[in-house]
Every structure is written in C-alpha cells, then in structure tokens.
Design a protein around this motif. Structure first.
Motif, short mmCIF file in Angstrom:
data_model
loop_
_atom_site.label_atom_id
_atom_site.label_comp_id
_atom_site.label_asym_id
_atom_site.label_seq_id
_atom_site.Cartn_x
_atom_site.Cartn_y
_atom_site.Cartn_z
N TYR A 72 -10.53 -3.94 -1.26
CA TYR A 72 -10.31 -5.37 -1.03
C TYR A 72 -11.69 -5.96 -0.78
O TYR A 72 -12.22 -5.79 0.32
N ILE A 117 -14.15 -3.96 1.40
CA ILE A 117 -13.42 -2.94 2.16
C ILE A 117 -12.74 -1.99 1.20
O ILE A 117 -12.05 -2.41 0.28
N ALA A 142 -9.82 0.36 0.84
CA ALA A 142 -8.56 0.63 1.53
C ALA A 142 -8.01 2.01 1.18
O ALA A 142 -7.34 2.62 1.99
N GLY A 163 -0.30 5.60 10.16
CA GLY A 163 -0.31 4.51 11.13
C GLY A 163 -0.58 3.16 10.49
O GLY A 163 -0.70 3.05 9.26
N ASN A 164 -0.71 2.15 11.32
CA ASN A 164 -0.99 0.81 10.83
C ASN A 164 -2.34 0.78 10.12
O ASN A 164 -3.32 1.33 10.60
N GLY A 165 -2.35 0.16 8.96
CA GLY A 165 -3.60 0.01 8.22
C GLY A 165 -4.07 1.27 7.53
O GLY A 165 -5.20 1.35 7.06
N ALA A 166 -3.20 2.29 7.43
CA ALA A 166 -3.59 3.55 6.79
C ALA A 166 -3.73 3.39 5.28
O ALA A 166 -4.44 4.16 4.63
N GLY A 167 -3.06 2.41 4.71
CA GLY A 167 -3.13 2.21 3.27
C GLY A 167 -1.84 2.48 2.53
O GLY A 167 -1.82 2.60 1.30
N LYS A 168 -0.74 2.55 3.25
CA LYS A 168 0.55 2.86 2.61
C LYS A 168 1.00 1.73 1.68
O LYS A 168 1.35 1.96 0.53
N THR A 169 0.98 0.52 2.22
CA THR A 169 1.38 -0.63 1.40
C THR A 169 0.45 -0.79 0.20
O THR A 169 0.89 -1.05 -0.92
N THR A 170 -0.83 -0.57 0.45
CA THR A 170 -1.81 -0.67 -0.63
C THR A 170 -1.48 0.31 -1.75
O THR A 170 -1.57 -0.03 -2.93
N GLU A 187 7.07 -4.65 1.33
CA GLU A 187 6.98 -4.79 2.78
C GLU A 187 7.41 -6.21 3.15
O GLU A 187 7.05 -7.18 2.48
N GLU A 193 8.71 0.49 4.20
CA GLU A 193 9.24 0.30 5.55
C GLU A 193 10.61 -0.38 5.59
O GLU A 193 10.76 -1.46 6.16
N GLN A 232 7.14 4.10 9.02
CA GLN A 232 6.51 4.34 10.31
C GLN A 232 7.42 5.28 11.09
O GLN A 232 6.97 6.06 11.93
N1 LIG Z 1 -5.28 -8.61 1.12
C1 LIG Z 1 -6.11 -7.86 1.85
N2 LIG Z 1 -7.41 -8.21 2.01
C2 LIG Z 1 -8.25 -7.45 2.73
N3 LIG Z 1 -7.91 -6.32 3.33
C3 LIG Z 1 -6.64 -5.90 3.23
C4 LIG Z 1 -5.67 -6.66 2.49
N4 LIG Z 1 -4.50 -6.01 2.54
C5 LIG Z 1 -4.71 -4.92 3.30
N5 LIG Z 1 -6.00 -4.84 3.71
C6 LIG Z 1 -6.60 -3.77 4.52
O1 LIG Z 1 -6.40 -2.54 3.88
C7 LIG Z 1 -6.05 -1.53 4.82
C8 LIG Z 1 -4.73 -0.88 4.42
O2 LIG Z 1 -3.69 -1.85 4.55
P1 LIG Z 1 -2.18 -1.52 4.20
O3 LIG Z 1 -1.45 -2.80 4.24
O4 LIG Z 1 -2.12 -0.74 2.95
O5 LIG Z 1 -1.77 -0.62 5.43
P2 LIG Z 1 -0.36 0.03 5.78
O6 LIG Z 1 -0.55 1.49 5.83
O7 LIG Z 1 0.70 -0.48 4.88
O8 LIG Z 1 -0.16 -0.52 7.27
P3 LIG Z 1 1.18 -1.00 8.01
O9 LIG Z 1 1.89 0.22 8.46
O10 LIG Z 1 0.66 -1.78 9.16
O11 LIG Z 1 1.96 -1.81 7.05
C9 LIG Z 1 -6.02 -2.22 6.17
O12 LIG Z 1 -7.23 -1.93 6.81
C10 LIG Z 1 -5.91 -3.68 5.86
O13 LIG Z 1 -6.56 -4.45 6.83
#
Ligand SMILES: Nc1ncnc2c1ncn2[C@@H]1O[C@H](COP(=O)(O)OP(=O)(O)OP(=O)(O)O)[C@@H](O)[C@H]1O
Ligand SMILES: [Mg+2]
Lengths: 297, 241
Positions: free
Chosen positions: B11, B14, B16, B35-42, B88, B165, B198
């Motif tokens: 991103y 960053i 991810a 955990g939160n922000g691990a990159g699952k949604t990404t 999500e 989730e 989660q």
């Molecule tokens: N649109 C975006 N722009 C910049 N950074 C992003 C964006 N979307 C996600 N990130 C960053 O990428 C990383 C992974 O985010 P992601 O949403 O994949 O996490 P996650 O594992 O799904 O977390 P959660 O369990 O909280 O949903 C995080 O550090 C987040 O801050």
C-alpha cells in the motif's frame, strides 16, 4: 385561483425541464460521487442536435417532433458515454478534485466547440410539434408545448423509475452507487454500469434541451449554463444522489421561480429562488429526500 | 485449486504482504489466522482481484484441469470463473432489498430457472433470509446481514469461496450456526473454502489446514489439528491454556 393554477402549470412545466437535467447530475453523482459539470453542455448539444435534425423533418407534426426528440436523446447518450470514457475514466483513481476540474474543462471545451461549429449568435429553434393553445374552464390556457413538456417528462420519469427499480442494470446501478467494491465482487462490471448511467442521464438532458428550446425558441452554445446551474441546485435540493429527490427538486425550483417571477419582486427571481433553497438546505442539509452519508475514502 | 506463490502486496510505501505462499487443495477448508493488521484481508483482496500485487503469482484451477494464472484479473471477471468473496464488514447492498441483494449475487447468471434453484438453496441454508425477502438489507441485524452476505456469494454458484471474518460482531450462538453452515456448504456442495478468522479456535476446528500470518508473513502452517496443539498458536491465538 385561476391565476394561481395557471402559474402552477407554468411553474411545473419549467420545473419539469430542470428535473430532467437534474436527474443526470444526481445519477452520475450516485455512481461516481462527483459533479459532472459538462452535463449542462450536453443539454445544449441536445438542443442543437434537435435543431439540425429538424431540418430534415421540416413540417411540424407529432411524429416528427418525437423523431427529433429521439435523435437528440440518442446523440447525447453517445456523447455522454464518450465524455466519460475519454475524459473521466482515465482519472478514476485520481482525486475527486482532479476529475471535477476536468469536468469544468470538458464543459468549456463543449461551449467553445459549440461557438466554433454552430456560431455564437442565437438561432431560432424551429417548431417541431404542432402549436395549439388549449383554453380550459376559467380562462386558463395550456399551450400544446406545455402539454408536450409535461407528457414527455412524465414518460421519462416513469421509464426511468422502471429502469432503476425493476431491471437488472438498474439494480446494478443502485448496487454500484452503494458500494462499487461489493458490486465488482458479485461480477458487476462497474465500467459498463457507469457508461450506462452517463448514457441515461445525457439522454434525459437532451430531452430537457429540446423541451426548453421549444419554449424559449432561441438556442445558443451558452444556453446550458443557467438552466444547468439551476438543475444542479435542484439536484442538491432534492438530495444529491437521490433520483426522486432530483425530480422533486426540479419541479419545486421551477414552481418557486415562476411564482416569484409573477410577483412584484420579479427582478430578483433568481436571487429569491436561491435564497429559498439556501433556507431549505439550512434545515435539511442533506436535501429534501437525501440522507447524510459519511464521506467514503 | 488455488496456488499462491510469493505474493507481495504494497500500500504505497507500506508492504502489507511479504512473499506469502499458500496452497488451497480442492474440497478443503483452509483457515488463515493472525492478529489485527497481519494481512489477512489484504490476502483475500489480492486473490479476488481488488488489489494489484507487487509480486508473486496466483494460479487457480476451476475444474480438475490446468491451472490458470489469475494474478491481475479484475474482480468482476473472477466471479465467472467460480470465485466468490464475502468481504470484511459484509458489504451487503444496504439500499437494496434482501431479494435484490441475492439477485445481484447471481448477476452473471441469465438462466432464470437456475437462479430460482440457487435461491431455493440459499433459503434452505438460511431460512431467515426467506422470511425477510422484501426487507431493505440495511435494516437487517448484523447476523442476518452476514447470512445475506454469504447467501449473496452462494448465488453465483462458486467453486471457491472466501470468507473474511464471518463471526465478527455476531452473538456466539449465531456464530456456531454460521460455522455449521460453512461446513455444510463445503461438505454437501464440494465448495472449497478459504476462511479468515480471529476466532482461531472455532476456525481450526472446522478446517483441514491452517496458516498463521504475522505482519505480512506466513510464520506457521500445517494441518488444522496440529496447529491447535502447537504451543505457539495456543498462546498467541487460542487464549493460552
Ligand atoms: N488501504 C490501505 N492503505 C494503507 N494501508 C493499508 C490499507 N489496507 C490495509 N493496510 C495495512 O495493511 C496491513 C494489513 O491489513 P489487513 O487489513 O490485511 O489486516 P487484517 O489481517 O485483515 O487485520 P484485521 O484482523 O484487523 O482485519 C495493516 O498494517 C494495515 O494498516
Ligand atoms: Mg481484516
């Protein structure tokens, strides 16, 4: 009383034209969250498309009038789709401000091209429908062009409502408007839906352009600016992005304007009409039928 | 069915996801925990074509045939190939009725009879949706919206379903129901599932395989049963003990 009804009818037929233009602003805002400032010039092009196509169909008749109307609507639908494809789509990922400035650029381009191609001097819009005045009970008169304005607008609004509420592409429009990401996850090609929206909105603007020209009889390349601005305000008044709201806003604006115009404050018509709008927006900031939404990133 | 190799997603500046590799065998349920922000949604967004990866490849084989590279195929074209993604936050079309939401799920299907059959199937899985057919989706409860989001994805008759989730913000009793439905969808219809959760305990319980993601990297992987015994997983994601 007769005077009041007469003014009401005049106001509604003016408002119907604002409504037709306002729908295009609101639908495009619905799917892209931006104001297509070139929309008022599509309205102008619609009038000129009617002007030139009516040369091939010189005598006024209902069939010819409707043909001219259809030609203008189709021409503008294509124009709207082309504008989106060439000017806005390449900037889809950019900031809204970039697209907004581009829209102003497209608007100026169309106005200048219009002056170059059609000439800057006003042209007389020919009579395309047969002209007849209908005198109703109580001495009220209804011109045939007013009837045509009202009938065409009603047909357009009913068809639009059917398309948006009952067809698959209309449902897809609402889906894209709510959440384009979710829409693409169900297989909707958002580009096609956006093109369709531009086409539909531009066709309605063309209908507005023809109806407006029938009533004002003179057309010129800058004719879209003021009605376009008012239609934009009508769309905001109704709640931008809300389709019934745009129709309501247009009709309301037309009626207010006509009544002020018929009063002794007629010099300040536009000022008073806009003041009323500002007042309404102070109490209903999202517009009459709109809902406030949190700006999506 | 799905083979991800060295996937990297950025991103802006960053990163991810770093070199994430996953294998999802046909017919399985695979869970991605972290955990939160691990990159699952990404990860899910990259698979479904919503994000353009900076590196790596994604191969997908719809039928028992050759795998096709889908790394940069846009989201709306993947639906036709049998991929479905319940995003999500559910993202139901809140301004549409339940029925219209489900119809949109079958957007690419032209055969009315097939749509009808699919609708009956979804109503069979989630009878609650049938009761609320005419209701505006935005007025459904959170749990009902989750059912609708899953139902909408099923309407496209997917072969591969991703769920981000599904238990988020839902009462424990309903979570149990939704997880039972996920198993049912997988068993009865042979739909391959990639699940992000989660709620690691529940997710690993119904899964065949699991991957653990931490700050954009796969740090552990293995059979679900083995992961549940893994002390590292137990302390970090299964609430100790
Ligand atoms: N649109 C975006 N722009 C910049 N950074 C992003 C964006 N979307 C996600 N990130 C960053 O990428 C990383 C992974 O985010 P992601 O949403 O994949 O996490 P996650 O594992 O799904 O977390 P959660 O369990 O909280 O949903 C995080 O550090 C987040 O801050
Ligand atoms: Mg997430």
């Amino acid at each position: 009383m007769t005077e009041f009804l007469q003014q009401l009818i005049n106001g509604l037929s003016l408002g119907a034209i604002y409504a037709l233009i306002a729908l295009g602003y609101t639908m495009v805002y619905g799917v892209l969250r931006f104001i297509n400032f070139a929309h008022s010039d599509v309205f102008m092009i619609g009038a000129f498309a009617g002007f030139y196509s009516s040369r091939a169909l010189p005598d006024a008749s209902v069939a010819h009038g409707l043909t001219v109307l259809c030609i203008a609507m189709i021409a503008c639908a294509i124009l709207g789709i082309v504008i989106e494809r060439l000017a806005y789509r390449p900037l889809r990922a950019r900031s809204k401000l970039t697209v907004l400035i581009t829209a102003i650029g497209v608007s100026l381009l169309l106005e200048n091209l219009g002056q170059f191609i059609f000439g800057a001097a006003p042209k007389r819009f020919p009579q395309i429908f047969p002209e007849k005045n209908l005198t109703l009970a109580g001495g009220m008169t209804l011109s045939s062009s007013q009837i045509i304005v009202l009938v065409v607008t009603i047909v357009c609004l009913v068809s639009l409502r059917f398309i948006v509420m009952k067809t698959k592409i209309g449902t897809a429009m609402r889906a894209v408007s709510f959440n384009p990401i979710a829409a693409s996850l169900v297989g909707i090609n958002t580009d096609i839906v956006i093109s369709f929206t531009f086409g539909l909105g531009s066709a309605l603007a063309a209908a507005g352009g023809i109806l407006y020209s029938m009533n004002y009889q003179a057309i010129d390349p800058l004719m879209g600016i003021l009605p376009g601005l008012k239609a934009f305000v009508a769309a905001v008044l109704g709640g931008i992005g809300n389709i019934p709201g745009a129709a309501l806003g247009g009709l309301l604006l037309g009626v207010i304007e006509t009544f002020v115009n018929g009063s002794r404050w007629s010099t300040y018509t536009d000022a008073i009409a806009f003041a009323v709008l500002i007042l309404i927006l102070l109490f209903k900031p999202a517009g009459l039928l709109g809902q406030l939404e949190v700006e999506k990133v | 069915m799905l083979e991800i190799k060295n996937l990297t997603v950025n991103y802006g500046v960053i990163t991810a996801l770093h070199d994430v590799s996953l294998t999802i065998p046909r017919g399985s349920i695979v869970t991605l925990i972290g955990g939160n922000g691990a990159g699952k949604t990404t990860t899910l967004r990259a698979i479904s074509g919503l994000l353009q990866p900076a590196g790596g490849s994604i191969h997908y084989a719809a039928e028992n045939g050759r795998a096709e590279e889908i790394t940069s195929v846009p989201a709306h074209q993947l639906v036709r190939r049998g991929l479905a993604h319940v995003p999500e936050g559910r993202m139901v079309f809140a301004n549409l009725t339940v029925q219209e939401n489900l119809q949109m799920g079958a957007y690419l299907q032209r055969d009315k009879a097939l749509i009808r059959r699919e609708l009956d199937y979804v109503f069979g899985v989630f009878p609650r949706l049938q009761e609320r057919e005419k209701q505006i989706a935005g007025t459904l409860s959170g749990g009902e919206q989750q059912m609708l989001a899953i139902g909408r994805a099923l309407m496209s008759q997917p072969k591969f379903l991703m769920l981000d989730e599904p238990s988020l913000g839902i009462a424990p009793l309903l979570v149990k129901t939704i997880f039972e439905k996920i198993v049912e969808i997988n068993r009865a219809h042979g739909i391959t599932i990639l699940l992000v959760e989660q709620n690691a305990n529940l997710a690993l319980e119904i899964s065949h395989f699991g991957y653990v993601l931490e700050t954009g990297r796969v740090i552990l992987q293995g059979a679900a049963a083995a992961l549940r015994q893994n002390p590292q997983v137990r302390s970090a994601y299964l609430g100790g003990a």
